[in-house]
Design a protein around this motif. Structure first.
Motif, PDB file in Angstrom:
ATOM      1  N   HIS A 182       0.851  -1.178   0.000  1.00 62.75           N
ATOM      2  CA  HIS A 182       0.000   0.000   0.000  1.00 62.75           C
ATOM      3  C   HIS A 182       0.891   1.234   0.000  1.00 62.75           C
ATOM      4  O   HIS A 182       2.067   1.153  -0.362  1.00 62.75           O
ATOM      5  N   VAL A 183       0.342   2.379   0.395  1.00 61.63           N
ATOM      6  CA  VAL A 183       1.022   3.652   0.169  1.00 61.63           C
ATOM      7  C   VAL A 183       1.101   4.456   1.459  1.00 61.63           C
ATOM      8  O   VAL A 183       0.105   4.593   2.192  1.00 61.63           O
ATOM      9  N   GLN A 184       2.277   4.992   1.742  1.00 68.95           N
ATOM     10  CA  GLN A 184       2.468   5.863   2.891  1.00 68.95           C
ATOM     11  C   GLN A 184       1.933   7.258   2.586  1.00 68.95           C
ATOM     12  O   GLN A 184       1.718   7.610   1.419  1.00 68.95           O
ATOM     13  N   PRO A 185       1.763   8.099   3.618  1.00 71.56           N
ATOM     14  CA  PRO A 185       1.321   9.474   3.379  1.00 71.56           C
ATOM     15  C   PRO A 185       2.240  10.248   2.440  1.00 71.56           C
ATOM     16  O   PRO A 185       1.808  11.203   1.792  1.00 71.56           O
ATOM     17  N   THR A 186       3.501   9.845   2.358  1.00 70.95           N
ATOM     18  CA  THR A 186       4.438  10.501   1.443  1.00 70.95           C
ATOM     19  C   THR A 186       4.221  10.122  -0.013  1.00 70.95           C
ATOM     20  O   THR A 186       4.863  10.685  -0.894  1.00 70.95           O
ATOM     21  N   GLY A 187       3.366   9.140  -0.269  1.00 74.50           N
ATOM     22  CA  GLY A 187       3.183   8.621  -1.622  1.00 74.50           C
ATOM     23  C   GLY A 187       4.040   7.414  -1.930  1.00 74.50           C
ATOM     24  O   GLY A 187       4.024   6.915  -3.058  1.00 74.50           O
ATOM     25  N   ALA A 188       4.795   6.923  -0.942  1.00 67.72           N
ATOM     26  CA  ALA A 188       5.707   5.800  -1.155  1.00 67.72           C
ATOM     27  C   ALA A 188       4.948   4.480  -1.145  1.00 67.72           C
ATOM     28  O   ALA A 188       4.416   4.051  -0.113  1.00 67.72           O
ATOM     29  N   TYR A 189       4.916   3.833  -2.307  1.00 67.74           N
ATOM     30  CA  TYR A 189       4.367   2.488  -2.431  1.00 67.74           C
ATOM     31  C   TYR A 189       5.395   1.530  -1.843  1.00 67.74           C
ATOM     32  O   TYR A 189       6.593   1.652  -2.103  1.00 67.74           O
ATOM     33  N   HIS A 190       4.954   0.556  -1.025  1.00 61.91           N
ATOM     34  CA  HIS A 190       5.900  -0.335  -0.358  1.00 61.91           C
ATOM     35  C   HIS A 190       5.245  -1.677  -0.066  1.00 61.91           C
ATOM     36  O   HIS A 190       4.046  -1.773   0.130  1.00 61.91           O
ATOM     37  N   TYR A 191       6.085  -2.719  -0.045  1.00 58.15           N
ATOM     38  CA  TYR A 191       5.616  -4.088   0.170  1.00 58.15           C
ATOM     39  C   TYR A 191       5.631  -4.440   1.659  1.00 58.15           C
ATOM     40  O   TYR A 191       6.633  -4.245   2.346  1.00 58.15           O
ATOM     41  N   HIS A 192       4.511  -5.023   2.126  1.00 54.30           N
ATOM     42  CA  HIS A 192       4.439  -5.561   3.487  1.00 54.30           C
ATOM     43  C   HIS A 192       4.582  -7.086   3.500  1.00 54.30           C
ATOM     44  O   HIS A 192       4.717  -7.681   4.568  1.00 54.30           O
ATOM     45  N   GLY A 193       4.507  -7.696   2.343  1.00 48.80           N
ATOM     46  CA  GLY A 193       4.623  -9.145   2.249  1.00 48.80           C
ATOM     47  C   GLY A 193       5.085  -9.540   0.867  1.00 48.80           C
ATOM     48  O   GLY A 193       5.692  -8.737   0.151  1.00 48.80           O
ATOM     49  N   LEU A 194       4.804 -10.774   0.472  1.00 49.52           N
ATOM     50  CA  LEU A 194       5.258 -11.283  -0.823  1.00 49.52           C
ATOM     51  C   LEU A 194       4.748 -10.403  -1.959  1.00 49.52           C
ATOM     52  O   LEU A 194       3.531 -10.227  -2.119  1.00 49.52           O
ATOM     53  N   PRO A 195       5.645  -9.847  -2.766  1.00 52.91           N
ATOM     54  CA  PRO A 195       5.230  -9.027  -3.905  1.00 52.91           C
ATOM     55  C   PRO A 195       4.922  -9.918  -5.107  1.00 52.91           C
ATOM     56  O   PRO A 195       5.808 -10.288  -5.874  1.00 52.91           O
ATOM     57  N   THR A 196       3.681 -10.289  -5.273  1.00 52.78           N
ATOM     58  CA  THR A 196       3.324 -11.324  -6.233  1.00 52.78           C
ATOM     59  C   THR A 196       3.726 -10.963  -7.668  1.00 52.78           C
ATOM     60  O   THR A 196       4.137 -11.832  -8.437  1.00 52.78           O
ATOM     61  N   ALA A 197       3.611  -9.697  -8.034  1.00 53.65           N
ATOM     62  CA  ALA A 197       3.970  -9.296  -9.396  1.00 53.65           C
ATOM     63  C   ALA A 197       5.468  -9.414  -9.644  1.00 53.65           C
ATOM     64  O   ALA A 197       5.904  -9.640 -10.770  1.00 53.65           O
TER      65      ALA A 197
END
Length: 325
Positions: free
Chosen positions: A181-196
């Motif tokens: 998901h996305v932080q308030p800064t706009g940073a997309y980030h993985y919390h688990g397995l990045p399936t793509a």
């Protein structure tokens, strides 16, 4: 195929990726990502080695390379020197994402300015160091951060002793199919397995290289050799040595341990093939002489919560914009 929500511009349909390398970079069937400076990791090592003392195979993602994707806006440059891996990235994923903002995540994906200098070869420290907010764990081969910790607590009280997991039975943090998901800064980030990023990995072969931890050690996902030192031993799913505690919580939210909170889990040495830091020493396709490496897993801790080496200066809160969720 519908392009990712955040993707500007017209598609680039050239692609220089084959086999495992394409999977490691999360390239979809549309084939948009242009990568220069690397070859297929399944090919024999070429003369352009990283350096004469490195034990890493010289092809694939262990050397210098660049990514440019005109659909997603992804930009990443990796420069390898005799002792460092310098990573510059804008943090935009080169794959389709969920819809952001959404009802549980109010933030919009935007470009970041990441610049990290990681050791080319990690060095084990005397003891493992636990991640503490707002420390990320590592960076994927496509320039997106692996960031397992969530700034969410029981009754929104960080002193409660109960930390809500981003991936759990009651989690409502707006994660997409990449566990991101996305932080308030706009940073997309993985919390688990990045399936793509993993592509169609199904256990038929060893995991592709998916990134590097902040201490310089490589990151893989789920599958590795059954015998960590024997690439002919077959491939097995590498499971964590963490398990749910039994019984009920003595304080705080009460109720049975169900994985809602980080503290619902306990480490039991030998419960699985991975250690406290969700890693192990062994050979990999990129490191045939062996290296310590971390493993992303389908169950807790998903992304490691400990470093076994010394984290590089600038990798962490000081090396990126502030603000989290």
């Amino acid at each position: 195929m519908t392009p990712p929500q955040h993707g500007p511009g017209r598609p680039t349909r050239r692609i220089f990726l084959l086999g495992g390398l394409a999977a490691a970079l999360g390239v979809s069937a549309c084939g948009r990502t242009v990568v220069t400076g690397v070859s297929d990791p399944s090919a024999p090592a070429s003369a352009g080695s990283i350096d004469s003392s490195s034990t890493a195979v010289s092809t694939g993602l262990t050397g210098s390379y660049s990514i440019a994707d005109t659909v997603t806006g992804t930009q990443m440059d990796v420069t390898v020197t005799a002792d460092s891996r310098v990573i510059r990235a804008n943090g935009l994923p080169n794959h389709q994402t969920g819809s952001f903002p959404n009802v549980n995540n109010p933030n919009t994906i935007s470009a970041q300015t990441y610049e990290f200098q990681l050791p080319l070869r990690g060095t084990r420290a005397d003891r493992a160091t636990q991640l503490v907010l707002p420390q990320p764990f590592g960076i994927a081969t496509n320039g997106v951060l692996f960031d397992p910790l969530a700034a969410e607590w029981y009754r929104r009280d960080r002193t409660s002793g109960w930390t809500i997991e981003a991936i759990g039975p009651k989690a409502t943090l707006g994660l997409d199919d990449n566990n991101a998901h996305v932080q308030p800064t706009g940073a997309y980030h993985y919390h688990g397995l990045p399936t793509a990023v993993l592509g169609n990995q199904g256990g038929a072969g060893h995991s592709p290289l998916v990134g590097w931890a902040g201490d310089g050690f490589p990151i893989y996902a789920r599958f590795g050799y059954t015998d960590p030192m024997d690439p002919t031993s077959g491939v097995a799913e590498l499971t964590p040595s963490y398990r749910l505690r039994s019984g009920v919580r003595a304080d705080g939210p009460g109720g049975a341990y169900d994985g809602t909170y980080t503290e619902d889990f306990e480490y039991v040495a030998g419960h699985g093939p991975l250690d406290l830091a969700n890693g192990r020493y062994g050979v990999t396709p990129e490191y045939p002489d062996g290296t310590y490496h971390y493993v992303l897993t389908e169950s807790f801790p998903f992304i490691p919560r400990y470093f076994v080496g010394t984290v590089a200066d600038g990798f962490g809160p000081a090396g990126r914009p502030g603000g989290r969720r």
